[in-house]
Design a protein around this motif. Sequence first.
Motif, short mmCIF file in Angstrom:
data_model
loop_
_atom_site.label_atom_id
_atom_site.label_comp_id
_atom_site.label_asym_id
_atom_site.label_seq_id
_atom_site.Cartn_x
_atom_site.Cartn_y
_atom_site.Cartn_z
N GLY A 209 19.67 25.59 86.07
CA GLY A 209 19.42 24.62 87.13
C GLY A 209 20.37 24.69 88.30
O GLY A 209 20.15 24.05 89.31
N TRP A 210 21.45 25.44 88.17
CA TRP A 210 22.44 25.56 89.25
C TRP A 210 22.62 27.02 89.64
O TRP A 210 22.78 27.88 88.80
N HIS A 211 22.69 27.26 90.92
CA HIS A 211 23.00 28.58 91.47
C HIS A 211 24.42 28.48 92.05
O HIS A 211 24.68 27.60 92.88
N PRO A 212 25.36 29.35 91.63
CA PRO A 212 26.76 29.20 92.07
C PRO A 212 26.96 29.16 93.58
O PRO A 212 27.74 28.34 94.07
N GLU A 213 26.29 30.03 94.31
CA GLU A 213 26.47 30.04 95.77
C GLU A 213 25.92 28.75 96.39
O GLU A 213 26.46 28.26 97.38
N TYR A 214 24.87 28.20 95.82
CA TYR A 214 24.34 26.92 96.30
C TYR A 214 25.36 25.81 96.03
O TYR A 214 25.61 24.96 96.89
N LEU A 215 25.95 25.81 94.84
CA LEU A 215 26.96 24.80 94.52
C LEU A 215 28.13 24.91 95.49
O LEU A 215 28.61 23.90 96.01
N LEU A 216 28.59 26.13 95.75
CA LEU A 216 29.67 26.35 96.71
C LEU A 216 29.29 25.78 98.07
O LEU A 216 30.07 25.04 98.68
N TYR A 217 28.10 26.12 98.54
CA TYR A 217 27.62 25.62 99.82
C TYR A 217 27.60 24.09 99.82
O TYR A 217 28.06 23.44 100.76
N SER A 218 27.06 23.51 98.75
CA SER A 218 26.95 22.05 98.67
C SER A 218 28.31 21.37 98.74
O SER A 218 28.48 20.34 99.39
N LEU A 219 29.30 21.95 98.04
CA LEU A 219 30.64 21.35 98.02
C LEU A 219 31.33 21.39 99.37
O LEU A 219 32.28 20.64 99.60
N THR A 220 30.86 22.26 100.28
CA THR A 220 31.46 22.32 101.62
C THR A 220 30.58 21.63 102.66
O THR A 220 30.93 21.62 103.84
N HIS B 124 18.34 20.79 94.52
CA HIS B 124 17.05 21.41 94.83
C HIS B 124 16.59 22.22 93.62
O HIS B 124 17.42 22.64 92.80
N PRO B 125 15.30 22.50 93.52
CA PRO B 125 14.84 23.42 92.46
C PRO B 125 15.56 24.77 92.61
O PRO B 125 15.91 25.18 93.71
N HIS B 126 15.78 25.45 91.48
CA HIS B 126 16.57 26.69 91.47
C HIS B 126 16.08 27.73 92.49
O HIS B 126 16.91 28.32 93.20
N PRO B 127 14.77 28.00 92.61
CA PRO B 127 14.34 28.99 93.61
C PRO B 127 14.75 28.60 95.04
O PRO B 127 15.14 29.45 95.84
N GLN B 128 14.69 27.31 95.33
CA GLN B 128 15.09 26.84 96.66
C GLN B 128 16.61 26.96 96.83
O GLN B 128 17.10 27.26 97.93
N GLN B 129 17.39 26.72 95.76
CA GLN B 129 18.84 26.90 95.82
C GLN B 129 19.18 28.33 96.22
O GLN B 129 20.08 28.57 97.03
N LYS B 130 18.47 29.30 95.63
CA LYS B 130 18.72 30.71 95.95
C LYS B 130 18.46 30.98 97.43
O LYS B 130 19.24 31.70 98.06
N LYS B 131 17.38 30.43 97.96
CA LYS B 131 17.07 30.61 99.39
C LYS B 131 18.14 30.00 100.27
O LYS B 131 18.58 30.59 101.24
N ILE B 132 18.57 28.79 99.92
CA ILE B 132 19.61 28.11 100.70
C ILE B 132 20.91 28.91 100.63
O ILE B 132 21.59 29.11 101.64
N ALA B 133 21.26 29.39 99.45
CA ALA B 133 22.50 30.16 99.27
C ALA B 133 22.48 31.46 100.06
O ALA B 133 23.52 31.93 100.52
N ALA B 134 21.31 32.03 100.24
CA ALA B 134 21.18 33.31 100.96
C ALA B 134 21.38 33.17 102.46
O ALA B 134 21.66 34.14 103.14
N ILE B 135 21.25 31.95 102.96
CA ILE B 135 21.36 31.72 104.41
C ILE B 135 22.78 31.83 104.90
O ILE B 135 23.72 31.40 104.43
#
Length: 163
Positions: free
Chosen positions: A108-119, A152-163
């Motif tokens: 349920g968590w993508h590390p790069e998304y979590l990093l982005y969220s924390l900042t 966000h759902p995991h697939p959306q987390q990956k998209k957000i993290a890629a930005i």
Amino acid sequence: MIEVVEIGSSNLKIADGNYSAKYPRSAEFLEEGIPFIRANNFHNKTIIDDELYFISAEKHKELKKGHLKPRDVLITTRGNIGKVVIVPERHDDSNINAQIVLLRCNDGWHPEYLLYSLTSDFVVRQLPKLTTGTALKQLPVKNLKKLKIPLHPHPQQKKIAAI
């Protein structure tokens, strides 16, 4: 609709660094051995190896709480609160000091998304209310667990993290 969760209520593994009598004294730091990550090793969302401290394998075994895995997300919780990094492969099984908390992503968590969220502004605006201390600011783990993050759902987390 996006769910907003307190990270302490999610399935993230949350572990702070080691302190107390087991914490390494200055005489216990070595020229080489197991890397002992400190807040000053955080730079541009990764760990830099400048001025690394090292501990013995024996001390590392004593300090069970702070063993790292690649792609763990780390956050500083004392002094300069809220600095974050993702653990690179070369720091597999390194250790962390007491000023750092590790967040290990599970389903349920993508590390790069979590990093982005924390900042994100959304999270950064929460930090002053959760911080304690006057001379030395701290973010106790019990307060860190109250941070709210949009999940966000995991697939959306990956998209957000890629930005």
